[in-house]
Design an enzyme around this catalytic site. Sequence first.
Site, PDB file in Angstrom:
ATOM      1  N   CYS A  10      97.756  56.595  37.494  1.00 47.41           N
ATOM      2  CA  CYS A  10      98.132  57.346  36.412  1.00 47.41           C
ATOM      3  C   CYS A  10      99.752  57.343  36.548  1.00 47.41           C
ATOM      4  O   CYS A  10     100.339  56.684  37.345  1.00 47.41           O
ATOM      5  CB  CYS A  10      97.659  58.753  36.570  1.00 47.41           C
ATOM      6  SG  CYS A  10      98.006  59.380  38.451  1.00 47.41           S
ATOM      7  N   CYS A  13     101.488  58.596  39.591  1.00 43.67           N
ATOM      8  CA  CYS A  13     101.128  57.689  40.921  1.00 43.67           C
ATOM      9  C   CYS A  13     102.161  56.724  40.888  1.00 43.67           C
ATOM     10  O   CYS A  13     102.924  56.673  41.821  1.00 43.67           O
ATOM     11  CB  CYS A  13      99.831  56.838  40.693  1.00 43.67           C
ATOM     12  SG  CYS A  13      98.547  58.133  40.402  1.00 43.67           S
TER      13      CYS A  13
END
Lengths: 77, 346
Positions: A10, A13
Amino acid sequence: MEIKILGTGCSNCKNLEKATREAVAELNLDANVVKEEDIVKIMGYGVMRTPALVVDEKVLVYGRVPSVKEIKEMLSK
Amino acid sequence: MSDNSFSISNRNISKFLPLLLLPIWFLLYSNLQWLTDKLVNDVFGLTAGTHLTETLRFFIFEVPKVLMLLALIIFFVGIIRTYFSPERTRKALEGKSLFTGNIMAASLGIVTPFCSCSAIPLFLGFIESGIPLGVTFSFLIAAPMINEVAIVLLFGLFGWKTALIYVVTGLIIAITAGWVIGRLHLEKWVEPWVYELKAADHPEDEKLTFGKRIKLGFEAVKEIVGKVWIYVMIGIAVGAGVHGYVPQDFMSSFMGKSAWYSVPLSVLIGIPLYSNAAGIIPIVSALIEKGAALGTSLAFMMSVIGLSLPEMIILRKVLKLPLIFTFIGVVGTGIILVGFLFNYIF
């Protein structure tokens, strides 16, 4: 020092990875930053919210992206 | 580094900043209509009553209003959320019976921090610690459907009654759908490796001071408003266009009460449509103004916000297709019933 970023890809991250690499560079640490994307391995750390920052197999932060300054403080300890 | 100098002063100010900003917020918010009229009538010098003027007035008033409401509410919700976590929610749900578990899971779904990118670790974490599938689903339905962004937009554009109706019916759908899925005993349609995972000890919660929680509240505002402002702008721009240019009662023929088929049709269209609450609610609010029925509109919003294709694709990693279709079917049916009910009542 072994640093792992747990996350399944994502945007947060990626932000955490970037911030961590910056912190490592600013502190001139001899550290290996790797990304862990395997969900089974991520679950092995008991984390239910990604991203997470793991240093030497210990989970330091999860579920949020700390600032570069905060990461530097954590890594200096 | 600019980052350093900023955060040092930030630490001292962060506790007092809300107290400083709140009066400014209220002053600005309570004078927004006056400011808008001033800008539209005097600065732009537009004639009141024309399509263009009213479209612009709507846009100039609604965008700052919604963004300001969002910033305020997300700040407080951001602080409240630091007291909740999926780990604590999981602990609270462990060992609860099916029905009580469903109610708790759906309610906790509203306040527990959730992002669809974390749906998989969350699902695995719940199943791992023995929380029943149906209870887990109640959480997974409520968490994305009832969120602070949706509530703020509904409150700002529709008023508190519609916001409350949305929350209560959303909760009932999440509770009932989760309970139904639980009763159907569909564990066989969960990917088998899920049940082979060994539960790991979860890391200790971070210890947070109140100053830190306030800082996290600010960060939540930055993150969420930074992400949704563009959808708010686009949604309100489309809504403003509808408001100014679409004739009165234009929507009543196909989204009105008399068109009963519009409820299931709206839900069907809403499932693959993917938008967040910030984009869809302003448009729907304009459609209601032009004669769309409340129940139909409510069903459409719930289906767009609560059932999204990207989330289904993410969940496919842990659920087999029949379970995903059952999930969509059960939740979709619930939403359709809500749509019919409200068309009938109002």
